[in-house]
Enzyme design. Sequence first.
Site, PDB file in Angstrom:
ATOM      1  N   ASP A  57       0.908  -1.374   0.095  1.00  0.00           N
ATOM      2  CA  ASP A  57       0.082  -0.241   0.254  1.00  0.00           C
ATOM      3  C   ASP A  57       0.929   1.299   0.123  1.00  0.00           C
ATOM      4  O   ASP A  57       2.282   1.317   0.781  1.00  0.00           O
ATOM      5  CB  ASP A  57      -0.873   0.029   1.305  1.00  0.00           C
ATOM      6  CG  ASP A  57      -1.854   0.804   1.515  1.00  0.00           C
ATOM      7  OD1 ASP A  57      -2.862   0.961   0.564  1.00  0.00           O
ATOM      8  OD2 ASP A  57      -1.600   1.736   1.875  1.00  0.00           O
ATOM      9  N   ILE A  58       0.498   2.317  -0.623  1.00  0.00           N
ATOM     10  CA  ILE A  58       1.583   4.204  -0.765  1.00  0.00           C
ATOM     11  C   ILE A  58       1.076   4.407   0.320  1.00  0.00           C
ATOM     12  O   ILE A  58      -0.021   4.301   0.610  1.00  0.00           O
ATOM     13  CB  ILE A  58       1.450   4.536  -2.377  1.00  0.00           C
ATOM     14  CG1 ILE A  58       1.455   3.655  -3.539  1.00  0.00           C
ATOM     15  CG2 ILE A  58       2.064   5.692  -1.458  1.00  0.00           C
ATOM     16  CD1 ILE A  58       0.628   3.913  -4.327  1.00  0.00           C
ATOM     17  N   GLU A 101      -4.419   2.164  -4.419  1.00  0.00           N
ATOM     18  CA  GLU A 101      -3.152   2.792  -3.719  1.00  0.00           C
ATOM     19  C   GLU A 101      -2.755   1.566  -3.351  1.00  0.00           C
ATOM     20  O   GLU A 101      -1.721   1.194  -3.060  1.00  0.00           O
ATOM     21  CB  GLU A 101      -2.967   3.587  -3.510  1.00  0.00           C
ATOM     22  CG  GLU A 101      -2.958   3.306  -1.523  1.00  0.00           C
ATOM     23  CD  GLU A 101      -4.489   4.289  -1.552  1.00  0.00           C
ATOM     24  OE1 GLU A 101      -4.749   3.612   0.236  1.00  0.00           O
ATOM     25  OE2 GLU A 101      -5.127   4.323  -1.938  1.00  0.00           O
TER      26      GLU A 101
END
Length: 190
Positions: A57-58, A101
Site C-alpha cells: 500500500d502506498i 493504492e
Amino acid sequence: LLLSIVAIALDTARLFQQALYDGLTGLFIRRYFDLRLAEEERRLRRFGGRLALLLMDIDHFKAVNDRYGHQQGDTVLRAVADIVKASVRDILDAPCRYGGEEFVVIMPDTDLPGALVVAERVRQTVEAYVMSGPEGVFHVTLSGGVAVMDSRNGATAASLVEKADQALYEAKKNGRNQVRFAETGNGTAP
C-alpha cells in the site's frame, strides 16, 4: 473481407486486454488476482510447493492526491506499478492492482526469504524513486505484508490474503515504509 477479419481480431485483442489489465497501471486487475490465486491454491494442493503473497500500500496516498491533485496521484500509481512489474519474475509472478493504492503480487514457488527479498526490493526502489510534481520533486513510500503457504501448513488462499493483510497492517501501525511478514496457518513462522 480481410480488413473485417483484421478489425475483429484487433477488437478482440483490445477486449482481452481490458478484461485482464488495469487501464491506469497496466497491472492485472483484481478479478484476475482472485482467479489466479484460486488456481495457484489448487496447483499447490495437487503438486505441493510454496506460494507467497506480497500485499503493498502506498503510504499517505490521500495526502499525495490532496496536495498535488488526482492527475499527479495517477502518475504516482503508474510509477509504483512500473517498479512492481520490474521487480518481479516475468510470466511466473502475477503483479496486480488490488484496489485504490494497493498492489498485490502472487509469487508461486517462493519461500519467505525469497518473498522478503522481492518485497524489500520494491519498497527500497519506490522510496528512492524521485517523483516530479508541480511543486518540485517528492518521494513516496510503501508498506508491505508478506505471507507464505505450502501444502503442509494448513493455510488457504483466503487465509493467505488475510495474513498478508494483517502483516501490512502491522507495517503501517509500526511506522510505515517497511515490510512485515505473517505467521502461517499452523502458528509457526514460514
